[in-house]
Motif scaffolding. Structure first.
Motif, PDB file in Angstrom:
ATOM      1  N   ILE A 134      63.442 -30.204  49.876  1.00 60.64           N
ATOM      2  CA  ILE A 134      63.077 -31.456  50.547  1.00 60.64           C
ATOM      3  C   ILE A 134      61.562 -31.517  50.708  1.00 60.64           C
ATOM      4  CG2 ILE A 134      63.569 -32.978  52.491  1.00 60.64           C
ATOM      5  CD1 ILE A 134      66.075 -31.994  51.039  1.00 60.64           C
ATOM      6  N   TYR A 135      60.996 -32.628  50.291  1.00 61.24           N
ATOM      7  CA  TYR A 135      59.554 -32.861  50.464  1.00 61.24           C
ATOM      8  C   TYR A 135      59.379 -34.072  51.376  1.00 61.24           C
ATOM      9  CZ  TYR A 135      54.743 -34.248  49.362  1.00 61.24           C
ATOM     10  OH  TYR A 135      53.426 -34.607  49.440  1.00 61.24           O
ATOM     11  N   VAL A 136      58.625 -33.880  52.468  1.00 60.52           N
ATOM     12  CA  VAL A 136      58.360 -34.970  53.412  1.00 60.52           C
ATOM     13  C   VAL A 136      56.860 -35.035  53.667  1.00 60.52           C
ATOM     14  CG1 VAL A 136      58.735 -35.864  55.741  1.00 60.52           C
ATOM     15  CG2 VAL A 136      60.614 -34.745  54.526  1.00 60.52           C
ATOM     16  N   LYS A 137      56.302 -36.221  53.530  1.00 64.11           N
ATOM     17  CA  LYS A 137      54.872 -36.406  53.798  1.00 64.11           C
ATOM     18  C   LYS A 137      54.664 -37.676  54.607  1.00 64.11           C
ATOM     19  CE  LYS A 137      50.342 -36.978  51.584  1.00 64.11           C
ATOM     20  NZ  LYS A 137      49.684 -36.011  52.474  1.00 64.11           N
ATOM     21  N   LEU A 138      53.855 -37.552  55.658  1.00 59.18           N
ATOM     22  CA  LEU A 138      53.483 -38.719  56.462  1.00 59.18           C
ATOM     23  C   LEU A 138      52.408 -39.500  55.719  1.00 59.18           C
ATOM     24  CD1 LEU A 138      53.618 -40.315  59.132  1.00 59.18           C
ATOM     25  CD2 LEU A 138      51.933 -38.714  60.066  1.00 59.18           C
ATOM     26  N   MET A 139      52.675 -40.779  55.447  1.00 57.98           N
ATOM     27  CA  MET A 139      51.794 -41.556  54.581  1.00 57.98           C
ATOM     28  C   MET A 139      50.786 -42.423  55.335  1.00 57.98           C
ATOM     29  SD  MET A 139      52.783 -40.559  51.662  1.00 57.98           S
ATOM     30  CE  MET A 139      51.948 -41.726  50.581  1.00 57.98           C
ATOM     31  N   ASN A 140      51.028 -42.686  56.602  1.00 57.60           N
ATOM     32  CA  ASN A 140      50.145 -43.622  57.310  1.00 57.60           C
ATOM     33  C   ASN A 140      49.530 -43.007  58.562  1.00 57.60           C
ATOM     34  OD1 ASN A 140      52.585 -43.554  58.678  1.00 57.60           O
ATOM     35  ND2 ASN A 140      52.529 -45.714  59.261  1.00 57.60           N
ATOM     36  N   PHE A 141      49.058 -41.753  58.423  1.00 56.37           N
ATOM     37  CA  PHE A 141      48.353 -41.113  59.534  1.00 56.37           C
ATOM     38  C   PHE A 141      46.983 -41.778  59.657  1.00 56.37           C
ATOM     39  CE2 PHE A 141      45.856 -38.266  61.950  1.00 56.37           C
ATOM     40  CZ  PHE A 141      46.697 -37.412  62.646  1.00 56.37           C
ATOM     41  N   ARG A 142      46.737 -42.398  60.794  1.00 54.87           N
ATOM     42  CA  ARG A 142      45.454 -43.072  60.996  1.00 54.87           C
ATOM     43  C   ARG A 142      45.074 -43.041  62.464  1.00 54.87           C
ATOM     44  NH1 ARG A 142      48.949 -47.487  59.216  1.00 54.87           N
ATOM     45  NH2 ARG A 142      49.731 -48.603  61.042  1.00 54.87           N
ATOM     46  N   VAL A 143      43.770 -43.096  62.704  1.00 56.34           N
ATOM     47  CA  VAL A 143      43.240 -43.147  64.065  1.00 56.34           C
ATOM     48  C   VAL A 143      42.155 -44.214  64.104  1.00 56.34           C
ATOM     49  CG1 VAL A 143      43.740 -40.718  64.554  1.00 56.34           C
ATOM     50  CG2 VAL A 143      41.514 -41.349  63.608  1.00 56.34           C
ATOM     51  N   LEU A 144      41.921 -44.738  65.290  1.00 55.32           N
ATOM     52  CA  LEU A 144      40.891 -45.757  65.488  1.00 55.32           C
ATOM     53  C   LEU A 144      39.755 -45.160  66.301  1.00 55.32           C
ATOM     54  CD1 LEU A 144      39.854 -48.716  65.393  1.00 55.32           C
ATOM     55  CD2 LEU A 144      41.167 -49.125  67.493  1.00 55.32           C
ATOM     56  N   VAL A 145      38.519 -45.316  65.800  1.00 57.38           N
ATOM     57  CA  VAL A 145      37.338 -44.817  66.505  1.00 57.38           C
ATOM     58  C   VAL A 145      36.388 -45.991  66.732  1.00 57.38           C
ATOM     59  CG1 VAL A 145      35.456 -43.142  66.512  1.00 57.38           C
ATOM     60  CG2 VAL A 145      37.580 -42.614  65.301  1.00 57.38           C
ATOM     61  N   TYR A 146      35.960 -46.164  67.978  1.00 58.97           N
ATOM     62  CA  TYR A 146      35.000 -47.230  68.260  1.00 58.97           C
ATOM     63  C   TYR A 146      34.121 -46.833  69.438  1.00 58.97           C
ATOM     64  CZ  TYR A 146      37.801 -48.921  72.251  1.00 58.97           C
ATOM     65  OH  TYR A 146      38.470 -49.030  73.450  1.00 58.97           O
ATOM     66  N   GLY A 147      33.146 -47.667  69.736  1.00 60.62           N
ATOM     67  CA  GLY A 147      32.179 -47.344  70.783  1.00 60.62           C
ATOM     68  C   GLY A 147      30.845 -46.995  70.155  1.00 60.62           C
ATOM     69  N   ALA A 150      28.484 -44.955  64.419  1.00 56.99           N
ATOM     70  CA  ALA A 150      27.869 -45.759  63.365  1.00 56.99           C
ATOM     71  C   ALA A 150      28.893 -46.589  62.612  1.00 56.99           C
ATOM     72  CB  ALA A 150      27.104 -44.852  62.399  1.00 56.99           C
ATOM     73  N   ALA A 151      30.094 -46.040  62.435  1.00 57.23           N
ATOM     74  CA  ALA A 151      31.131 -46.738  61.666  1.00 57.23           C
ATOM     75  C   ALA A 151      32.390 -46.860  62.515  1.00 57.23           C
ATOM     76  CB  ALA A 151      31.427 -45.989  60.369  1.00 57.23           C
ATOM     77  N   THR A 152      32.514 -47.981  63.210  1.00 58.14           N
ATOM     78  CA  THR A 152      33.719 -48.201  64.003  1.00 58.14           C
ATOM     79  C   THR A 152      34.845 -48.675  63.096  1.00 58.14           C
ATOM     80  OG1 THR A 152      33.138 -50.506  64.460  1.00 58.14           O
ATOM     81  CG2 THR A 152      32.342 -48.856  66.011  1.00 58.14           C
ATOM     82  N   GLY A 153      36.067 -48.400  63.514  1.00 51.14           N
ATOM     83  CA  GLY A 153      37.200 -48.890  62.744  1.00 51.14           C
ATOM     84  C   GLY A 153      38.261 -47.835  62.530  1.00 51.14           C
ATOM     85  N   MET A 154      39.248 -48.198  61.719  1.00 52.27           N
ATOM     86  CA  MET A 154      40.394 -47.339  61.451  1.00 52.27           C
ATOM     87  C   MET A 154      40.044 -46.293  60.401  1.00 52.27           C
ATOM     88  SD  MET A 154      43.511 -47.246  62.700  1.00 52.27           S
ATOM     89  CE  MET A 154      43.976 -48.932  63.132  1.00 52.27           C
ATOM     90  N   GLN A 155      40.476 -45.069  60.642  1.00 55.30           N
ATOM     91  CA  GLN A 155      40.328 -43.986  59.674  1.00 55.30           C
ATOM     92  C   GLN A 155      41.715 -43.586  59.183  1.00 55.30           C
ATOM     93  OE1 GLN A 155      38.164 -40.699  61.370  1.00 55.30           O
ATOM     94  NE2 GLN A 155      36.367 -41.925  61.881  1.00 55.30           N
ATOM     95  N   THR A 156      41.948 -43.737  57.889  1.00 51.30           N
ATOM     96  CA  THR A 156      43.211 -43.303  57.299  1.00 51.30           C
ATOM     97  C   THR A 156      43.028 -41.887  56.775  1.00 51.30           C
ATOM     98  OG1 THR A 156      43.774 -45.567  56.682  1.00 51.30           O
ATOM     99  CG2 THR A 156      44.969 -43.801  55.576  1.00 51.30           C
TER     100      THR A 156
END
Length: 255
Positions: A134-147, A150-156
């Motif tokens: 069985i192979y399982v991978k999380l495809m939409n791991f993302r975090v939001l950085v702001y404040g 220099a580069a605010t926004g979503m990081q995938t």
């Protein structure tokens, strides 16, 4: 004689002011380092119990799941077909925490780690498929950085082990960012938690917030320099201080 006396007195004042300037610059340099250096106090000693971390799956997570065996034809019924080829399809964890696999039905995924989900799928395949892989991978791991970055926004993120330091480095935390009080907003089982971490301290690596969870929100507050409009940057401040001391010295020597 009077000239020599005045000259000596002025030189004493100049020496004293020069000493104060050097002391001030040294003090400011130390303070600046303490405010902005990361992981202060870190040593080369090995941690005998390093923190273990695995991503806990949540509703709305998108998973790639591939079920295989020594005989691909036997595994095919348990995979979604993508472009006529079995396997490699993605499954969305629903709001109740379940995924639906072909010919296996609903399997609880939310609240499990990736390895725990693999074991649950293997359990569902017992008596149906021999020695499955069985192979399982999380495809939409993302975090939001702001404040104050220099580069605010979503990081995938491709990796499931992503640290707060990596997120801040990729976002480019600015000079004006408050490193001693970085806010992390995390949702777990429908409950939001708000936690601040000090990224200048070495014990950050032992925090449960050192590794980020998917959909974490990171906010970097502005520091006192940004809030105080009279201060531009330390370099400018030191430069202006130097000019002020220089003018004072010039006036004293011309008396």
């Amino acid at each position: 004689m009077e000239f020599n006396y005045i000259y000596k007195q002025n030189m004493k004042k100049v020496t004293f002011l020069f000493f104060i300037l050097i002391l001030s610059l040294s003090f400011n340099s130390c303070v600046t380092n303490k405010r902005y250096n990361l992981l202060q106090g870190a040593t080369t000693e090995k941690n005998s119990n390093p923190p273990q971390y695995e991503v806990t799956l949540q509703p709305d997570d998108e998973l790639m799941i591939i079920i295989s065996s020594f005989n691909p034809e036997l595994a095919a019924p348990y995979n979604l077909s993508v472009g006529g080829v079995g396997g490699g399809a993605t499954y969305l964890i629903d709001q109740n925490g379940y995924i639906v696999l072909p010919n296996l039905g609903s399997i609880k995924a939310a609240g499990k780690t990736r390895n725990q989900l693999i074991e649950a799928i293997k359990e569902a395949l017992k008596g149906k498929l021999e020695n499955p892989t069985i192979y399982v991978k999380l495809m939409n791991f993302r975090v939001l950085v702001y404040g104050e970055v220099a580069a605010t926004g979503m990081q995938t993120v491709k990796s499931e082990r992503y640290t707060i330091l990596e997120a801040l480095t990729n976002a480019g935390i600015t000079y004006f960012g408050k490193r001693k009080k970085v806010l992390i907003i995390r949702e777990n089982n429908g409950t939001r938690t708000f936690e601040t971490v000090d990224v200048t301290k070495a014990d950050l690596i032992n925090s449960p917030y050192f590794y980020l969870a998917q959909n974490d929100v990171i906010y970097v507050e502005p520091n006192f320099v940004k809030l105080n409009s009279t201060v531009i940057t330390p370099t400018v401040g030191f430069f202006l201080s130097g000019i002020s001391v220089g003018l004072t010295i010039l006036l004293l020597t011309r008396q």
